[in-house]
Design an enzyme around this catalytic site. Structure first.
Site, short mmCIF file in Angstrom:
data_model
loop_
_atom_site.label_atom_id
_atom_site.label_comp_id
_atom_site.label_asym_id
_atom_site.label_seq_id
_atom_site.Cartn_x
_atom_site.Cartn_y
_atom_site.Cartn_z
CG ASN A 216 -0.69 -0.51 2.97
OD1 ASN A 216 0.71 1.27 2.86
ND2 ASN A 216 -0.48 -0.91 3.06
CE LYS B 165 -11.88 1.03 10.51
NZ LYS B 165 -11.18 1.99 8.67
CE LYS C 60 -10.09 -2.41 13.76
NZ LYS C 60 -9.23 -2.29 12.67
CE LYS D 76 9.54 -12.54 -12.85
NZ LYS D 76 9.84 -11.90 -14.20
CG PHE E 54 -2.97 6.40 13.02
CD1 PHE E 54 -2.72 6.27 13.78
CD2 PHE E 54 -2.89 7.43 12.49
CE1 PHE E 54 -1.92 6.73 14.89
CE2 PHE E 54 -1.92 8.78 12.88
CZ PHE E 54 -0.99 8.55 14.01
N PRO F 24 -4.47 -11.03 10.92
CG PRO F 24 -2.23 -10.96 11.42
CD PRO F 24 -2.80 -11.56 10.24
CG ASP F 25 -7.55 -5.75 13.19
OD1 ASP F 25 -7.25 -5.02 14.22
OD2 ASP F 25 -8.25 -4.88 12.24
O1 C5P Z 1 -9.54 -1.78 10.00
P1 C5P Z 1 -8.99 -0.81 9.59
O2 C5P Z 1 -7.92 -1.12 9.24
O3 C5P Z 1 -8.92 0.41 8.67
O4 C5P Z 1 -7.84 -0.07 11.16
C1 C5P Z 1 -7.17 0.70 10.64
C2 C5P Z 1 -6.20 0.39 12.25
O5 C5P Z 1 -6.32 -1.01 12.85
C3 C5P Z 1 -4.56 0.87 11.82
O6 C5P Z 1 -4.49 1.96 13.15
C4 C5P Z 1 -4.31 -0.12 11.72
O7 C5P Z 1 -2.89 0.08 12.38
C5 C5P Z 1 -4.96 -1.00 12.54
N1 C5P Z 1 -4.84 -2.73 11.91
C6 C5P Z 1 -4.36 -3.45 12.49
N2 C5P Z 1 -3.98 -4.71 11.71
C7 C5P Z 1 -4.90 -4.96 10.76
C8 C5P Z 1 -5.46 -3.61 9.58
C9 C5P Z 1 -5.58 -2.63 10.60
O8 C5P Z 1 -3.60 -3.42 13.47
N3 C5P Z 1 -4.84 -5.95 9.64
#
Ligand code: C5P
Length: 429
Positions: free
Chosen positions: A234, A360, A364, A310, A346, A327-328
């Site tokens: 990204n 969020k 979270k 490749k 963020f 994972p989030d």
């Molecule tokens: O849900 P979203 O990706 O928009 O949330 C953004 C926040 O969640 C940011 O602080 C980002 O660092 C964190 N994040 C995370 N793990 C992910 C995706 C986002 O900790 N897989």
């Protein structure tokens, strides 16, 4: 022979003198004292002397107009350092002088600040050593305006001060009301040198508000490999996270930066590539931390299978990549967070900024979320500037207009320090 009274008073005087000598609250602080060309420039001599006597390493920089009012010799004698005036003067080493000075400074204090220097700073003009140095520096800037009341009240000066204060987050030390040098009465007299000194001390000492706190910060955008040469990535540059880490370290925090971008810093930097690498490092450190600041743009998905070779072009027009959820990290840590820990997330959004960010924040279990609209051109990803809305779990909401990411980081550090001190003060349940 001395009388009893004389010997007692001289002992007291000696003790008092040595206490004054040892009282150096600004020790180890480098202050650039910028002096611009107004009659109040003569007061800069007192200020230079007071700052030095309080332990600061003071370097005076005079604008060409300031030299019409006071001499570099007065300031070099009082600061015990050479005074600087020439933008293109002789340098002792290869680096331009304004860059050298800019890098050295903990704080730049401009006192007195005329309408002219204030206008230059607001519009980024750097045609002398002082204005160039301010532009080249990352240090805090404090400005003590001094001018005729009509000049101060002029919409141009008011607009310029507003830019310095609200966009660049410079601290304005308000001028006083009284009779100014030309005989007019109104607001415009430079603040008393004692109150300027107190503001400087407060700013520099308050700065260590995160001393002893362990702050874990993530930066950059993760890269999820597809094959040995390709990845899903990204546009995050890591600038916001690095600015956060620099600002927190500047306030005395024990910083750990987990970054996808390599940077050379005095605090530990763990370089990671994927969301899973980041998760592993952040989870290992989280328990020992007082705060986690997740500025990183973490990929939500990664390729399910990573090709060891490749991937070659084929006859087919399409290539289907199967993705799986990452994972989030924030979500996972929000669930295990202790009451004495703060988590700041963020949210970069392209639509419904406020509602997405506040969802969020709740989902979270964050203490704060910093939201920005990525559809606004020229700010955010890759830029040095951003404009954000900060939402707090306590319902607080604050809009920060476009400003350098470092200024946003400083403000977030102020908020973090407040939250951590509330936790410290809260009765143990
Ligand atoms: O849900 P979203 O990706 O928009 O949330 C953004 C926040 O969640 C940011 O602080 C980002 O660092 C964190 N994040 C995370 N793990 C992910 C995706 C986002 O900790 N897989």
């Amino acid at each position: 022979m001395k009388s009893k009274g004389q010997s007692r008073s001289s002992k007291k005087e000696k003790r008092h003198a040595s206490e004054i000598e040892n009282f150096a609250p600004l020790e180890n602080k480098t202050i650039i004292l910028g002096v611009s060309g107004g009659i109040a420039a003569y007061k800069a001599c007192d200020l230079a002397s007071m700052l030095r006597r309080n332990g600061a390493d003071v370097h005076a920089v005079l604008t060409p107009n300031a030299r019409e009012f006071i001499t570099p010799l007065s300031l070099s004698t009082l600061t015990r350092n050479p005074a600087h005036c020439e933008q293109y003067g002789q340098t002792e080493n290869w680096r331009p002088e304004h860059i050298d000075l800019a890098k050295k400074a903990d704080l730049i204090l401009i006192a007195p600040a005329t309408a002219d220097i204030i206008a230059k700073l607001a519009s980024g003009i750097c045609d002398d050593l002082l204005s160039s140095m301010v532009l080249a520096s990352q240090a805090r800037v404090m400005v003590a305006p001094a001018m005729n009341p009509n000049m101060l009240n002029h919409p141009a000066t008011q607009r310029n001060l507003d830019i310095l204060e609200n966009r660049f987050r410079y601290e304005i030390i308000p001028p006083e009301f009284g009779e100014v040098a030309c005989g007019d009465v109104g607001s415009g007299k430079m603040a008393a040198v004692e109150s300027i000194l107190a503001s400087v001390a407060a700013r520099l000492l308050v700065h260590r508000t995160l001393s002893g706190k362990r702050v874990l910060i993530t930066a950059g955008g993760t890269r999820e490999p597809i094959d040995p040469v390709r990845f899903i990535g990204n546009r995050s540059s890591g600038k916001m996270g690095i600015a956060m880490a620099d600002a927190a370290a500047g306030r005395g925090a024990d910083v750990m930066l987990v970054s996808t971008v390599e940077v050379n810093r005095s605090y530990p930097v763990y370089v990671v590539e994927t969301a899973q690498d980041m998760q592993e490092t952040v989870e290992a450190e989280f328990d020992g931390c007082d705060a986690l600041i997740m500025t990183a743009a973490v990929a939500d998905f990664r390729p399910l299978r990573v090709s060891s070779q490749k991937i070659k072009k084929t006859e087919s027009e399409d290539l289907v990549l199967e993705l799986t959820k990452n994972p989030d990290i924030l979500d996972l840590l929000g669930r295990v967070k202790r009451n004495d820990q703060i988590i700041i997330g963020f949210a970069a959004e392209s639509e419904a900024l406020l509602s997405n960010a506040s969802q969020k924040l709740k989902r979270k279990n964050l203490d704060m979320i910093v939201a920005n609209d990525i559809t606004v051109p020229d700010i955010g990803f890759g830029s040095d500037d951003n404009a954000v809305i900060i939402l707090g779990a306590d319902g607080a909401r604050e809009n920060l207009p476009r400003m350098p990411k470092r200024a946003i980081a400083e403000h977030l550090c102020d908020l973090l320090a407040e939250k951590l001190s509330e936790i410290e003060k809260a009765p143990v349940s």
